[in-house]
Design an enzyme around this catalytic site. Sequence first.
Site, PDB file in Angstrom:
ATOM      1  N   ASP A 125       0.931  -1.336   0.068  1.00  0.00           N
ATOM      2  CA  ASP A 125       0.093  -0.122   0.033  1.00  0.00           C
ATOM      3  C   ASP A 125       0.905   1.372   0.014  1.00  0.00           C
ATOM      4  O   ASP A 125       0.574   2.229  -0.743  1.00  0.00           O
ATOM      5  CB  ASP A 125      -0.912  -0.075   1.287  1.00  0.00           C
ATOM      6  N   ARG A 183      -8.899   1.782   7.850  1.00  0.00           N
ATOM      7  CA  ARG A 183      -8.469   1.012   6.711  1.00  0.00           C
ATOM      8  C   ARG A 183      -9.510   0.879   5.599  1.00  0.00           C
ATOM      9  O   ARG A 183      -9.082   0.448   4.259  1.00  0.00           O
ATOM     10  CB  ARG A 183      -7.870  -0.419   7.172  1.00  0.00           C
ATOM     11  N   PHE A 210       0.494  12.493   6.962  1.00  0.00           N
ATOM     12  CA  PHE A 210      -0.251  11.237   7.884  1.00  0.00           C
ATOM     13  C   PHE A 210      -1.326  10.924   6.878  1.00  0.00           C
ATOM     14  O   PHE A 210      -2.330  11.506   6.892  1.00  0.00           O
ATOM     15  CB  PHE A 210      -0.488  11.493   9.157  1.00  0.00           C
ATOM     16  N   ASP A 221       7.394   4.016   3.075  1.00  0.00           N
ATOM     17  CA  ASP A 221       7.418   5.258   3.793  1.00  0.00           C
ATOM     18  C   ASP A 221       8.998   5.601   3.813  1.00  0.00           C
ATOM     19  O   ASP A 221       9.415   6.260   3.106  1.00  0.00           O
ATOM     20  CB  ASP A 221       6.926   5.040   5.117  1.00  0.00           C
TER      21      ASP A 221
HETATM   22  C1  PRP Z   1       3.126  -0.247   6.397  1.00  0.00           C
HETATM   23  C2  PRP Z   1       3.074  -0.557   4.891  1.00  0.00           C
HETATM   24  C3  PRP Z   1       4.534  -1.036   4.753  1.00  0.00           C
HETATM   25  C4  PRP Z   1       5.374  -0.161   5.687  1.00  0.00           C
HETATM   26  C5  PRP Z   1       6.124   0.926   4.844  1.00  0.00           C
HETATM   27  O1  PRP Z   1       2.960  -1.346   7.037  1.00  0.00           O
HETATM   28  O2  PRP Z   1       2.160  -1.341   4.707  1.00  0.00           O
HETATM   29  O3  PRP Z   1       4.581  -2.512   5.037  1.00  0.00           O
HETATM   30  O4  PRP Z   1       4.385   0.426   6.616  1.00  0.00           O
HETATM   31  O5  PRP Z   1       6.799   1.478   5.708  1.00  0.00           O
HETATM   32  P1  PRP Z   1       8.466   1.705   5.445  1.00  0.00           P
HETATM   33  O6  PRP Z   1       8.722   1.975   4.134  1.00  0.00           O
HETATM   34  O7  PRP Z   1       8.895   2.970   6.466  1.00  0.00           O
HETATM   35  O8  PRP Z   1       9.046   0.549   6.283  1.00  0.00           O
HETATM   36  P2  PRP Z   1       2.495  -1.361   8.716  1.00  0.00           P
HETATM   37  O9  PRP Z   1       3.793  -1.553   9.423  1.00  0.00           O
HETATM   38  O10 PRP Z   1       1.812   0.027   9.182  1.00  0.00           O
HETATM   39  O11 PRP Z   1       1.682  -2.506   8.943  1.00  0.00           O
HETATM   40  P3  PRP Z   1       0.354  -2.665   8.433  1.00  0.00           P
HETATM   41  O12 PRP Z   1       0.246  -2.911   6.866  1.00  0.00           O
HETATM   42  O13 PRP Z   1      -0.283  -3.843   8.928  1.00  0.00           O
HETATM   43  O14 PRP Z   1      -0.595  -1.420   8.718  1.00  0.00           O
END
Ligand code: PRP
Length: 183
Positions: free
Chosen positions: A104, A169, A156, A107
Amino acid sequence: MDESHVEGDLVDILYSEKQIQDRLAELARRIEDDYEGRELLLVGVLKGAVMVMADLARQFNRHVEMDWMAISSYGAGTKSSGVVRILKDLDTDINGRNVLVVEDIIDTGLTLSWLVSNLSSRGPASVEICTLLRKPEAQQMSVDVKYVGYDIPDAFVVGYGLDFNEKYRNLRSVGTLAPHVYS
Ligand code: PRP
């Protein structure tokens, strides 16, 4: 689209349901071209990628297989640590497979850097990444992201799989969360 239950929680809508679906359709056509004549395994990263996976997969006019991983960052500094553990591994042996990781959002890029290196060690024919959203910091990371829906500002964002405290979500669009909600 009825998202009136979160009215006031969002500063603005970054991408509407239609914009998201249209962009996923474009990405799916590119992916179909790139993988023509080759099998393709989509790997979704739980939980955020559920919506992207479901909608991207249904855009394909070809066979794809789907598998899932759940991963979690260690420690309190989660996102900055880059240390990841596997909560649920793939059911599939990816040796010799063409793997497309579906996300999705990217970051910091730390999760994907770790994941690509982990998957690459399993002997796949190829590993590529498709993400709906990418934040600015991730553009500096060493991992090449082949398919990007939208590059977004460093805000955010929630909706379409993205959460704040596990909520939002299920929104059909992606929006910017109002500071009063999280501060
Ligand atoms: C989010 C997203 C990625 C990750 C990206 O998952 O789905 O897997 O963060 O972040 P980064 O580039 O800083 O590593 P999250 O850890 O929030 O878990 P979720 O998908 O269960 O919400």
